[in-house]
Scaffold this motif. Sequence first.
Motif, PDB file in Angstrom:
ATOM      1  N   THR A  75      50.395  61.717  -2.263  1.00  0.00           N
ATOM      2  CA  THR A  75      49.858  62.533  -3.366  1.00  0.00           C
ATOM      3  C   THR A  75      48.489  62.028  -3.796  1.00  0.00           C
ATOM      4  OG1 THR A  75      52.101  63.030  -4.143  1.00  0.00           O
ATOM      5  CG2 THR A  75      50.283  63.344  -5.718  1.00  0.00           C
ATOM      6  N   ILE A  76      48.367  60.716  -3.954  1.00  0.00           N
ATOM      7  CA  ILE A  76      47.078  60.137  -4.336  1.00  0.00           C
ATOM      8  C   ILE A  76      46.031  60.412  -3.262  1.00  0.00           C
ATOM      9  CG2 ILE A  76      45.856  57.976  -4.812  1.00  0.00           C
ATOM     10  CD1 ILE A  76      48.482  56.897  -5.980  1.00  0.00           C
ATOM     11  N   PHE A  77      46.441  60.314  -1.990  1.00  0.00           N
ATOM     12  CA  PHE A  77      45.503  60.580  -0.891  1.00  0.00           C
ATOM     13  C   PHE A  77      44.992  62.020  -0.939  1.00  0.00           C
ATOM     14  CE2 PHE A  77      44.671  62.075   3.447  1.00  0.00           C
ATOM     15  CZ  PHE A  77      43.713  61.154   3.844  1.00  0.00           C
ATOM     16  N   VAL A  78      45.881  62.964  -1.181  1.00  0.00           N
ATOM     17  CA  VAL A  78      45.473  64.377  -1.252  1.00  0.00           C
ATOM     18  C   VAL A  78      44.475  64.596  -2.377  1.00  0.00           C
ATOM     19  CG1 VAL A  78      46.284  66.718  -1.766  1.00  0.00           C
ATOM     20  CG2 VAL A  78      47.570  65.272  -0.179  1.00  0.00           C
ATOM     21  N   TYR A  79      44.757  64.012  -3.541  1.00  0.00           N
ATOM     22  CA  TYR A  79      43.823  64.133  -4.665  1.00  0.00           C
ATOM     23  C   TYR A  79      42.484  63.472  -4.345  1.00  0.00           C
ATOM     24  CZ  TYR A  79      46.876  66.169  -8.226  1.00  0.00           C
ATOM     25  OH  TYR A  79      47.652  67.033  -8.961  1.00  0.00           O
ATOM     26  N   ALA A  80      42.535  62.334  -3.645  1.00  0.00           N
ATOM     27  CA  ALA A  80      41.302  61.625  -3.312  1.00  0.00           C
ATOM     28  C   ALA A  80      40.426  62.459  -2.381  1.00  0.00           C
ATOM     29  CB  ALA A  80      41.629  60.281  -2.657  1.00  0.00           C
ATOM     30  N   VAL A  81      41.043  63.111  -1.392  1.00  0.00           N
ATOM     31  CA  VAL A  81      40.279  63.971  -0.484  1.00  0.00           C
ATOM     32  C   VAL A  81      39.748  65.185  -1.230  1.00  0.00           C
ATOM     33  CG1 VAL A  81      40.426  65.446   1.559  1.00  0.00           C
ATOM     34  CG2 VAL A  81      41.539  63.207   1.559  1.00  0.00           C
ATOM     35  N   LYS A  82      40.592  65.781  -2.052  1.00  0.00           N
ATOM     36  CA  LYS A  82      40.215  66.977  -2.811  1.00  0.00           C
ATOM     37  C   LYS A  82      39.033  66.713  -3.737  1.00  0.00           C
ATOM     38  CE  LYS A  82      42.139  69.916  -6.488  1.00  0.00           C
ATOM     39  NZ  LYS A  82      41.456  69.234  -7.603  1.00  0.00           N
ATOM     40  N   ASP A  83      39.039  65.575  -4.382  1.00  0.00           N
ATOM     41  CA  ASP A  83      38.001  65.260  -5.370  1.00  0.00           C
ATOM     42  C   ASP A  83      37.059  64.167  -4.880  1.00  0.00           C
ATOM     43  OD1 ASP A  83      39.099  67.113  -7.147  1.00  0.00           O
ATOM     44  OD2 ASP A  83      40.472  65.624  -7.982  1.00  0.00           O
ATOM     45  N   PHE A  84      36.859  64.077  -3.579  1.00  0.00           N
ATOM     46  CA  PHE A  84      36.021  63.010  -3.046  1.00  0.00           C
ATOM     47  C   PHE A  84      34.585  63.112  -3.543  1.00  0.00           C
ATOM     48  CE2 PHE A  84      34.106  60.304   0.288  1.00  0.00           C
ATOM     49  CZ  PHE A  84      34.999  59.248   0.227  1.00  0.00           C
ATOM     50  N   ASP A  85      34.131  64.339  -3.816  1.00  0.00           N
ATOM     51  CA  ASP A  85      32.773  64.498  -4.333  1.00  0.00           C
ATOM     52  C   ASP A  85      32.632  63.842  -5.699  1.00  0.00           C
ATOM     53  OD1 ASP A  85      34.545  66.387  -5.360  1.00  0.00           O
ATOM     54  OD2 ASP A  85      32.956  67.830  -5.809  1.00  0.00           O
ATOM     55  N   VAL A  86      33.715  63.855  -6.489  1.00  0.00           N
ATOM     56  CA  VAL A  86      33.696  63.191  -7.799  1.00  0.00           C
ATOM     57  C   VAL A  86      33.673  61.676  -7.611  1.00  0.00           C
ATOM     58  CG1 VAL A  86      34.928  62.875  -9.980  1.00  0.00           C
ATOM     59  CG2 VAL A  86      34.930  65.114  -8.857  1.00  0.00           C
ATOM     60  N   LEU A  87      34.459  61.190  -6.662  1.00  0.00           N
ATOM     61  CA  LEU A  87      34.552  59.748  -6.439  1.00  0.00           C
ATOM     62  C   LEU A  87      33.217  59.147  -5.997  1.00  0.00           C
ATOM     63  CD1 LEU A  87      37.997  59.553  -4.582  1.00  0.00           C
ATOM     64  CD2 LEU A  87      37.529  59.015  -6.973  1.00  0.00           C
ATOM     65  N   ILE A  88      32.458  59.911  -5.191  1.00  0.00           N
ATOM     66  CA  ILE A  88      31.185  59.372  -4.695  1.00  0.00           C
ATOM     67  C   ILE A  88      30.000  59.924  -5.472  1.00  0.00           C
ATOM     68  CG2 ILE A  88      32.105  59.007  -2.392  1.00  0.00           C
ATOM     69  CD1 ILE A  88      30.609  61.515  -1.498  1.00  0.00           C
ATOM     70  N   ASP A  89      30.278  60.689  -6.534  1.00  0.00           N
ATOM     71  CA  ASP A  89      29.228  61.230  -7.392  1.00  0.00           C
ATOM     72  C   ASP A  89      28.186  62.005  -6.564  1.00  0.00           C
ATOM     73  OD1 ASP A  89      27.940  61.717  -9.802  1.00  0.00           O
ATOM     74  OD2 ASP A  89      26.682  59.929  -9.666  1.00  0.00           O
ATOM     75  N   ALA A  90      28.709  62.885  -5.677  1.00  0.00           N
ATOM     76  CA  ALA A  90      27.815  63.614  -4.770  1.00  0.00           C
ATOM     77  C   ALA A  90      27.566  65.049  -5.194  1.00  0.00           C
ATOM     78  CB  ALA A  90      28.400  63.600  -3.354  1.00  0.00           C
ATOM     79  N   GLY A  91      28.315  65.538  -6.166  1.00  0.00           N
ATOM     80  CA  GLY A  91      28.124  66.919  -6.582  1.00  0.00           C
ATOM     81  C   GLY A  91      28.991  67.860  -5.771  1.00  0.00           C
ATOM     82  N   ALA A  92      29.448  68.924  -6.419  1.00  0.00           N
ATOM     83  CA  ALA A  92      30.316  69.899  -5.753  1.00  0.00           C
ATOM     84  C   ALA A  92      29.604  70.530  -4.558  1.00  0.00           C
ATOM     85  CB  ALA A  92      30.747  70.974  -6.748  1.00  0.00           C
ATOM     86  N   GLY A  93      30.329  70.669  -3.474  1.00  0.00           N
ATOM     87  CA  GLY A  93      29.761  71.311  -2.294  1.00  0.00           C
ATOM     88  C   GLY A  93      28.948  70.399  -1.403  1.00  0.00           C
ATOM     89  N   SER A  94      28.817  69.127  -1.759  1.00  0.00           N
ATOM     90  CA  SER A  94      28.038  68.203  -0.944  1.00  0.00           C
ATOM     91  C   SER A  94      28.708  67.986   0.409  1.00  0.00           C
ATOM     92  CB  SER A  94      27.887  66.865  -1.660  1.00  0.00           C
ATOM     93  OG  SER A  94      27.349  65.884  -0.798  1.00  0.00           O
ATOM     94  N   ALA A  95      27.888  67.927   1.461  1.00  0.00           N
ATOM     95  CA  ALA A  95      28.421  67.689   2.805  1.00  0.00           C
ATOM     96  C   ALA A  95      29.104  66.332   2.896  1.00  0.00           C
ATOM     97  CB  ALA A  95      27.293  67.779   3.828  1.00  0.00           C
ATOM     98  N   LEU A  96      28.678  65.389   2.059  1.00  0.00           N
ATOM     99  CA  LEU A  96      29.283  64.053   2.092  1.00  0.00           C
ATOM    100  C   LEU A  96      30.751  64.086   1.703  1.00  0.00           C
ATOM    101  CD1 LEU A  96      26.469  61.887   0.486  1.00  0.00           C
ATOM    102  CD2 LEU A  96      27.317  61.700   2.828  1.00  0.00           C
ATOM    103  N   SER A  97      31.139  65.058   0.884  1.00  0.00           N
ATOM    104  CA  SER A  97      32.514  65.126   0.408  1.00  0.00           C
ATOM    105  C   SER A  97      33.503  65.391   1.535  1.00  0.00           C
ATOM    106  CB  SER A  97      32.661  66.206  -0.677  1.00  0.00           C
ATOM    107  OG  SER A  97      32.371  67.486  -0.148  1.00  0.00           O
ATOM    108  N   TRP A  98      33.036  65.927   2.654  1.00  0.00           N
ATOM    109  CA  TRP A  98      33.920  66.097   3.805  1.00  0.00           C
ATOM    110  C   TRP A  98      33.476  65.242   5.001  1.00  0.00           C
ATOM    111  CZ3 TRP A  98      31.290  67.721   8.049  1.00  0.00           C
ATOM    112  CH2 TRP A  98      30.123  68.481   7.856  1.00  0.00           C
TER     113      TRP A  98
END
Length: 523
Positions: free
Chosen positions: A442-465
């Motif tokens: 569950t934590i892993f799914v949330y981490a992938v889903k909100d990875f842009d928040v974790l790395i402060d990259a902004g919504a839609g950033s290519a880095l988030s995936w």
Amino acid sequence: MLTGSSEPTAGPDDISTYRGHDPGALRAGRIGTAGLLLSVLAATAPLMVVAGVMPTTYAVMGIVGQPLLYVILGVVMALFAVGYAEMSRHVHNAGAFYAYIARGLGGIAGSAASYVAFAAYSALQVGIFGIFGYEVSALCQQHLDAEVAWWVPALAAVLVTAVLGALKIDLNAKVLGVLLVIEALLVVVLDIAFASDPGPQGLSLLAFDPGTIAGAGLGTALCFTIAGFLGFEQAPVYAEETNKPRTVVRRVMFMALAIVAVFFALTSWLVGVAAGPDNIVGEAREESAGLIFSLIDPRLGGVFTDLLHVFFVTGIFASMLAFHNVVSRYAFAMGREGLLPRALGRASASTGAPAYGSLLQTVLAFLVVTAFAVTDDKPVGDPTAAVLNLFTWMGNLGALGVILLMAVTSVAIIAFFVRRGAAGAQGWRLVCSGLAAAGLATIFVYAVKDFDVLIDAGAGSALSWALPGLLLVAAAVGTVVGLALRSRSPETFAGIGQGNQAFRLERAADEEAAARAQDGARE
């Protein structure tokens, strides 16, 4: 059959530490309970979590219930540790995660996990060089009035870590132990100061009210705080070098987990108390990484604050060294079993350390830090390249990989005991592993889903995936390697996860082949 808590009996399915005198093997008996505990706790970097992770969590998540997050995570990690600790009694391998996965889910899964583990821990270790370089640069500016680019101390740390990483593990444990004890004492002083001089709302217990985390994105918040727990899971990596692997590793894991959970829950609560529950989020957003120092300065003065800054840096270095040791041992285990070049699977004849694995990690760290330094076009003192990019990107990538490995390992532990007919004897442990797998997934799914928040990259950033995608790439490479070994070298494939036993079997096979060749030549 493997049973409850009794010592496992020898058999074809049992793996034990090889205590021979082969110069290429890790040295058994080099580290005891105290040394292993200090090495494991050093990886958690108490001051880095207190001064870096806690303010970030308060600021980004906007909640005052951070202490409760550490309690929740402590429960999840305890569930994981129950099965993990039992597995450590039956499988002693410096490859820990991937060895357990191989033993439970097969060689292909183990091979894939080995590359994910190597990538994840490498990312964690390399990322720490960023914040280390930035903090040393800031200290030089503040106390020496000298402008030093962050990458200069970062690359110097790469070299120092390389030297220490190639030395005896017991010497490393002493270095880590001294730094950790000083670091922990400073945090204790900080806690006492906050408790004796609380903020405007006094010793409020509001932070432990479940309502403080309701609707706050609990999964994402847990992703921020889980970094504080990374370290205790490293204990089995040193199983081959402990004096009593079947008892020491398990004991250290539970001791480290208890210390981390209580220590960080208490400290995060007192940080909130020092500012006041109504003010902590606002102050964290205003002060960022300077929050702890701004709170302690009026209470204990500038001298203590400067001292805290200095040991904040040494604590970061201790964490770097601890992760370096883990990565080098994963490289050693993978080389020994043919998943990486065989040369990496030989320990130093003089120190018993995985010197070639240490060298590989050093080269990788040097290349990554250099790449970030070359692309850094910001002025000296700007944290973008060192902290916001190198530390944040690599740190979160590594944490994501470790969460994934924990979840898969929990499933592998269940499979390991079920396949050996020990499900009944290990029943309650397997239930704990199942609950841990669900929580970690569950934590892993949330981490992938909100990875842009974790790395402060902004919504839609290519880095988030793109960054999480690197773990898929690592798993794919490991899968291909495993398939190739199964096809071309069944003996090597069968040795995945076997540790020194596989090393000896491989050597025996070589000797047998040489004997056959000699017989054929005589005929």
